[in-house]
Design a protein around this motif. Structure first.
Motif, PDB file in Angstrom:
ATOM      1  N   MET A 115      39.195  -5.460  25.427  1.00 28.25           N
ATOM      2  CA  MET A 115      40.071  -6.259  24.556  1.00 28.25           C
ATOM      3  C   MET A 115      41.533  -5.847  24.736  1.00 28.25           C
ATOM      4  N   LYS A 116      41.763  -4.492  24.833  1.00 26.08           N
ATOM      5  CA  LYS A 116      43.135  -3.989  24.954  1.00 26.08           C
ATOM      6  C   LYS A 116      43.783  -4.509  26.238  1.00 26.08           C
ATOM      7  N   THR A 117      43.073  -4.303  27.370  1.00 31.08           N
ATOM      8  CA  THR A 117      43.619  -4.774  28.654  1.00 31.08           C
ATOM      9  C   THR A 117      43.876  -6.285  28.595  1.00 31.08           C
ATOM     10  N   ARG A 118      42.972  -6.992  27.897  1.00 30.81           N
ATOM     11  CA  ARG A 118      43.098  -8.443  27.783  1.00 30.81           C
ATOM     12  C   ARG A 118      44.441  -8.804  27.134  1.00 30.81           C
ATOM     13  N   ILE A 119      44.753  -8.086  26.054  1.00 30.65           N
ATOM     14  CA  ILE A 119      46.007  -8.365  25.327  1.00 30.65           C
ATOM     15  C   ILE A 119      47.210  -7.963  26.177  1.00 30.65           C
ATOM     16  N   ILE A 120      47.097  -6.803  26.827  1.00 31.22           N
ATOM     17  CA  ILE A 120      48.222  -6.317  27.646  1.00 31.22           C
ATOM     18  C   ILE A 120      48.536  -7.306  28.771  1.00 31.22           C
ATOM     19  N   SER A 121      47.499  -7.654  29.562  1.00 32.10           N
ATOM     20  CA  SER A 121      47.778  -8.554  30.697  1.00 32.10           C
ATOM     21  C   SER A 121      48.227  -9.930  30.191  1.00 32.10           C
ATOM     22  N   GLY A 122      47.715 -10.332  29.014  1.00 29.66           N
ATOM     23  CA  GLY A 122      48.180 -11.580  28.424  1.00 29.66           C
ATOM     24  C   GLY A 122      49.666 -11.506  28.130  1.00 29.66           C
ATOM     25  N   ALA A 123      50.086 -10.346  27.568  1.00 31.50           N
ATOM     26  CA  ALA A 123      51.495 -10.153  27.214  1.00 31.50           C
ATOM     27  C   ALA A 123      52.389 -10.134  28.445  1.00 31.50           C
ATOM     28  N   VAL A 124      51.805  -9.745  29.589  1.00 27.81           N
ATOM     29  CA  VAL A 124      52.584  -9.713  30.836  1.00 27.81           C
ATOM     30  C   VAL A 124      52.728 -11.126  31.404  1.00 27.81           C
ATOM     31  N   LEU A 125      51.639 -11.898  31.344  1.00 27.41           N
ATOM     32  CA  LEU A 125      51.647 -13.217  31.976  1.00 27.41           C
ATOM     33  C   LEU A 125      52.299 -14.295  31.115  1.00 27.41           C
ATOM     34  N   LEU A 126      52.278 -14.088  29.798  1.00 31.66           N
ATOM     35  CA  LEU A 126      52.815 -15.104  28.894  1.00 31.66           C
ATOM     36  C   LEU A 126      54.276 -15.459  29.192  1.00 31.66           C
ATOM     37  N   PRO A 127      55.172 -14.458  29.317  1.00 30.86           N
ATOM     38  CA  PRO A 127      56.584 -14.794  29.594  1.00 30.86           C
ATOM     39  C   PRO A 127      56.738 -15.621  30.869  1.00 30.86           C
TER      40      PRO A 127
END
Lengths: 268, 268
Positions: free
Chosen positions: A1-13
């Motif tokens: 879940m953590k990695t999911r949120i992190i990579s999401g935060a990277v790709l979102l911008p």
């Protein structure tokens, strides 16, 4: 879940940049995402990447070039579809010894399922009001997706379709649609000062698109599970940490993009 | 061979009527032929007719209704393609227990391969000069087909692609194209008094269409053989005595129709 949120935060911008900027960069981004998605689809459905699949990639590049406005360029779209089939037939004839007809069908379907549907992101963005409504694609898919997850975790009791997606619950599914509806209405209220139509309220339009989009986004999600289940894999790929492959992340956007586009076309 | 000629002589007048009359009767005829063709294609490729195939039949009827002019209605064509995929996805999700994803691909491809391509007969016929050029579809396919047969029988020595079509020879193939070219030129001369263009000679246009059409009609023929060979059958069906099924008779028209249409669109 953590990695999911992190990579999401990277790709979102990155995603935000392309959507806000629109135009050619967005087209290129969608073409690249489509090719990656088709690559995953072909690799999973055919077992490995085959020469015949390159007809699909070629179509993706070609379609990406002219898909500015499907209504204007759709004569071209029909010509392209005809050419695609004839090219595949030529290939089948010339390479009849090694080609498996099943892979010809997969090549054909894969292009429309991934590239053609995803390209509707550009079509929406290129629309007169696209700079506003393009966000509904992601509200309908990502908000629904996330909303369904948290609703399911907190109050999920009854399984939706355990054979396809063991963790999904009916409560989560309904919650996802409600969250998307709420988000769409808030979005509609936010843009209702700048986007005004005589024949329909902007908020109502956003509510319709958000509801239809989020309902069908779950179909997209489950259909992707059906494809993967058919081939006995959990994810299409492991490209985005915690998200799986491009298709695992965009499986719902694939459906919401055309839904948003055609509802816009129909109601505006 | 005798039965082949007899049944051909019976069906030819019928074909002539629909082509000369055009309009709705031709549309209905092409829809009926398409559904029969799709039925054969689905039955051979999937082994038997399945519920999922009916989405293909439904698309065929729907497409038959509005395919008057692809350029005008092509926005609809793209919407239809998107709907088709989404409907198939919904079906996959709701019937995930019994549906085989392979049949979903076959359903999708079968519609475009049979119905979409054959509908170009109507598109050509509905064109401003369609009442003349529609004949080139059949000159390019049937004259090439027959010419190739007799040339092959009389002077055929070198096999073309024995694995796909044991009887076809290179001499026959070349002969077929030449016969179609000659027929197209004669046809061009015949209509050159009534059909005149400023930028291109009618005879040259007919020669181009006839040559391209007959070349690709043989691809259509061989591709159909590849489909059948893949499933280990000789004919799609045994509907027309001596001709096999609808697809065995129209496998080349399927390709020549779009070729004629898009060359017309491009050069006129």
């Amino acid at each position: 879940m953590k990695t999911r949120i992190i990579s999401g935060a990277v790709l979102l911008p990155l995603l935000l940049f392309f959507i806000i900027y629109g135009g050619l960069p967005l087209h290129l981004a969608v073409v690249v995402i489509s090719i990656m998605g088709m690559y995953e689809f072909y690799k999973v459905l055919s077992g490995k990447i085959l020469p015949v699949h390159f007809f699909g990639f070629a179509m993706c590049v070609f379609y990406g070039v002219f898909a500015q406005n499907i209504v204007e360029t759709a004569g071209m779209f029909s010509a392209m579809t005809a050419c695609f089939i004839v090219l595949l037939m030529c290939y089948m004839v010339l390479r009849h010894k090694e080609v498996d007809v099943k892979d010809v069908f997969i090549t054909f379907f894969g292009f429309y399922y991934v590239c053609f549907l995803l390209m509707h992101i550009c079509l929406v963005r290129n629309h007169e009001y696209g700079q506003y409504f393009v966000w509904l694609i992601f509200i309908a898919s990502f908000v629904c997706d996330t909303g369904a997850y948290f609703t399911g975790v907190t109050m999920g009791k009854h399984k939706l379709i355990p054979e396809l997606s063991p963790k999904k619950t009916i409560e989560g599914s309904v919650g996802g649609v409600l969250w998307a509806l709420v988000a769409s209405v808030i979005f509609g209220l936010a843009i209702s000062r700048v986007v005004v139509f005589n024949h329909i309220s902007t908020v109502v339009l956003c509510a319709i698109i958000g509801t239809a989009g989020s309902l069908l986004s779950q179909i997209g999600d489950l259909a992707a599970s059906a494809f993967k289940r058919y081939m006995g894999v959990k994810d299409y790929a492991n490209l985005i940490p915690g998200h799986g492959g491009i298709l695992d992340r965009f499986d719902s956007v694939i459906v919401t993009a055309p839904v948003v586009y055609y509802i816009m076309i129909a109601l505006l």
